[in-house]
Design an enzyme around this catalytic site. Structure first.
Site, PDB file in Angstrom:
ATOM      1  N   SER A  38      -5.908   0.843  -4.112  1.00  0.00           N
ATOM      2  CA  SER A  38      -5.028   0.092  -4.987  1.00  0.00           C
ATOM      3  C   SER A  38      -5.359  -1.401  -4.918  1.00  0.00           C
ATOM      4  O   SER A  38      -6.491  -1.794  -5.199  1.00  0.00           O
ATOM      5  CB  SER A  38      -3.566   0.379  -4.613  1.00  0.00           C
ATOM      6  OG  SER A  38      -2.682  -0.160  -5.560  1.00  0.00           O
ATOM      7  N   ASN A  39      -4.419  -2.250  -4.516  1.00  0.00           N
ATOM      8  CA  ASN A  39      -4.758  -3.663  -4.348  1.00  0.00           C
ATOM      9  C   ASN A  39      -5.845  -3.855  -3.303  1.00  0.00           C
ATOM     10  O   ASN A  39      -6.673  -4.762  -3.415  1.00  0.00           O
ATOM     11  CB  ASN A  39      -3.518  -4.453  -3.940  1.00  0.00           C
ATOM     12  CG  ASN A  39      -2.604  -4.739  -5.114  1.00  0.00           C
ATOM     13  OD1 ASN A  39      -2.909  -4.417  -6.255  1.00  0.00           O
ATOM     14  ND2 ASN A  39      -1.455  -5.338  -4.836  1.00  0.00           N
TER      15      ASN A  39
END
Length: 618
Positions: free
Chosen positions: A275-276
């Site tokens: 994700s991030n």
């Protein structure tokens, strides 16, 4: 292989904190860290009931529904806070529920003794530090000389990728380097003027806190680094990752003085994130002009590539926050459990449809037609049916709004006062800001996910009014992307600073994305990034996983368990494939769509996941 020695620990402290020489003048000098470390290095040993990977909890302990207790709730020890943070972060990104396949079909939680080195670091221009942490297993493989560097998913704290990078790297004898990439759980309480120290305990402002804002903020406000630092940490994600890797090499050089000093030239450093965190390792790949990284694995990356059809998170998150609640009232979602709480269209969804019409954003006049119009609007802007279905989870947990508030604050560098009248605070049952209790504050860092999530902290919306009280604030947030106000220009400038550049040419890269991702839709991020690389003649191995969304941690919910397969098995497979490539010269697997089979229902639960359900890796 040799356990970490006391000599190595003391040598590390000496070299990093005072700059003294290494014990052997014949060894090549270790990387200098004085340019970015801004705190002493905290060194701790972990074994037995407090190991590196699970803090001694093991799979059974991680599966328990309640967090590890504090012997004295009024004074938890650093060891207890660490154990609880590891429990929180494992459960945040991995499906550990019985029958979900963890440890039976993929993954494991062995006991891994070793040591941890942790410090605060800072990138040039940042007002606040970020955490870096290195775990060195006692059975570090001196011949392999492997470092796995990672960044936390979401806005999580320093252990935010332990179930990914730690679970894969530590049992294989690799050191694992972590960074919170300028986010984390160092919550600052304005009333008590306290924040979080390096060991997880709380102290007063000015005591070397993880996050120490120059201003206290509003009364009763709870401030956190991602939103309120006045920095735009996402613009520096790549630098955070590379600093963590450099820190790891210095740690290894000092912890193992019997070996040649560790450098990028003689140590394989592979980067992985989710994700991030995946966006962060891809940003590190673009800065890696000198070949410091041997390869990269990016899982469901939040990345804003340089192609016309890519969309940044703030754009599609504010759009979804406005329109998706109404769109989910469309008949297309009648069989989606989270879109039909209690089996019917929610009053909140119908109120949103009406409010959007009243403010001129929908033309239709009936709830059915309004839902159809909102649905078509999202489809025309690129959303797939699968992403909208999975996005019902973000609507149910009001995640879109929390994301939009946090990122607007960061992109615009607004500091302790968020735009659009939002703040975070401890709340009464009536959602009124109040002073937090000491016992609550003590557990925030261990229980939180970066964007405040502990039970006592909530979002305060000063614009809330009407039958759809969230709408006025959401309209303000959306204007920060679609409008031209001074605040909108600040936000758009911040978003532009996060746009990715091409990775180093020739860098081995595997990208994995769930085809049904509803939080970071592949069409806006992962797929767009792959199209960009391929258009520039850059090879990439892209695995699109069918029937997979963003949140493995929610797959214990029966409606999701029978709809989606976990993404984590493919992360581990991708790391295996990358390691075979960089260590043994095996070609990277080709890109492919991996065909999967969700678990079938067995009464109110789901049948156990089987290996065949996961399909074949390319």
């Amino acid at each position: 292989m040799r356990p970490i020695s006391l000599l190595g620990t003391l040598t590390l402290l000496c070299a990093v904190l005072t700059g003294c020489a290494e014990p052997s003048s014949s060894r090549k000098e270790a990387p200098a860290l004085t340019e970015f470390l801004v705190s002493p290095v905290r060194v701790t040993a972990h074994s037995g009931t407090d190991d590196l990977l699970s803090a001694g909890l093991g799979l059974d302990g991680l599966r328990r529904a309640t967090p590890p207790h504090f012997t004295d709730p009024e004074s938890p020890t650093p060891q207890e806070l660490r154990r609880r943070a590891i429990w929180t972060n494992w459960r945040g990104i991995a499906d550990l529920a019985p029958g979900g396949g963890y440890s039976d079909v993929y993954g494991a939680v062995p006991n891994v003794p070793g040591g941890e080195w942790q410090a605060l670091a800072r990138v040039p221009g940042a007002s606040q530090p970020h955490r870096v942490l290195v775990q060195v297993p006692e059975q570090f493989d001196a011949e392999k000389r492997c470092v796995v560097v990672t960044a936390s998913s979401g806005s999580r704290g320093i252990y935010g990728a332990i179930a990914l990078a730690g679970a894969w790297g530590l049992p294989r004898g690799c050191a694992v380097a972590y960074t919170d990439k300028g986010a984390g759980t160092g919550y600052f309480d304005s009333d008590s003027d306290t924040g979080v120290t390096l060991d997880g305990t709380r102290a007063s402002a000015g005591s070397g806190l993880e996050f120490d804002p120059p201003l206290a903020g509003l009364p009763h406000s709870v401030l956190f680094k991602h939103a309120h630092s006045g920095d735009n940490p996402e613009a520096d994600w790549g630098r955070h990752v590379l600093q963590a890797a450099e820190f790891a090499l210095a740690v290894l050089s000092q912890a193992r003085p019997d070996l040649p000093a560790f450098h990028f030239s003689n140590t394989r450093v592979i980067a992985v994130g989710l994700s991030n965190g995946a966006g962060a390792v891809l940003r590190a790949a673009e800065l890696d002009k000198e070949g410091r990284l041997a390869g990269v694995v990016a899982i469901a990356p939040n990345i804003y590539p340089g192609v016309p059809d890519a969309r940044p998170l703030f754009d599609y998150a504010t759009e979804a926050a406005l329109y998706q609640p109404c769109a989910l009232a469309h008949a297309r979602f009648d069989t989606v459990a989270l879109a039909r709480p209690g089996g019917a269209v929610s009053p909140v969804a119908l109120a949103r449809c009406t409010a959007l019409h009243e403010c001129g954003l929908l033309v239709a006049t009936t709830p059915t037609a309004q839902a159809a119009e909102a649905y078509e609007r999202l489809r025309q802007s690129g959303w797939t049916d699968a992403a909208l279905e999975a996005g019902a989870l973000s609507v149910a947990f009001d995640l879109w709004r929390s994301i939009a508030v946090t990122y607007a604050s960061a992109y615009g560098r607004f500091g302790v006062i968020s735009p659009c009248g939002y703040s975070f605070a401890a709340l009464t049952p009536q959602a009124v800001p109040r002073a937090s209790l000491p016992a609550e504050r003590l557990s925030w860092a261990a229980d939180g996910s970066g964007i405040p999530s502990p039970p006592s902290i909530g979002l305060v919306d000063t614009q809330a009014q009407g039958n759809d009280p969230a709408l006025p604030g959401l309209l303000c947030l959306r204007e920060l992307w679609t409008g031209n106000s001074e605040n909108a220009q600040r936000v758009k400038t911040g978003v532009a600073a996060t746009r990715a550049q091409l990775p180093r040419e020739g860098l081995p890269l595997i990208l994995v994305h769930g085809a049904d991702d509803g939080l970071v839709p592949a069409v806006f991020s992962g797929e767009a990034y792959v199209r960009w690389l391929e258009g520039e003649g850059r090879p990439v191995s892209y695995w699109a996983v069918s029937n997979s969304q963003h949140f493995d941690g929610f797959l214990g919910l029966p409606p999701l368990a029978t709809r989606y397969v976990p993404l984590m098995p493919y992360a581990y497979r991708a790391l295996d494939a990358l390691w075979r490539h960089v260590a043994e010269g095996v070609a990277l697997p080709r890109g492919a769509t991996i065909q999967t089979r969700p678990r079938v229902a067995r009464g109110p639960l789901a049948a156990p996941l089987q290996a065949d359900d996961l399909g074949a890796t390319p």
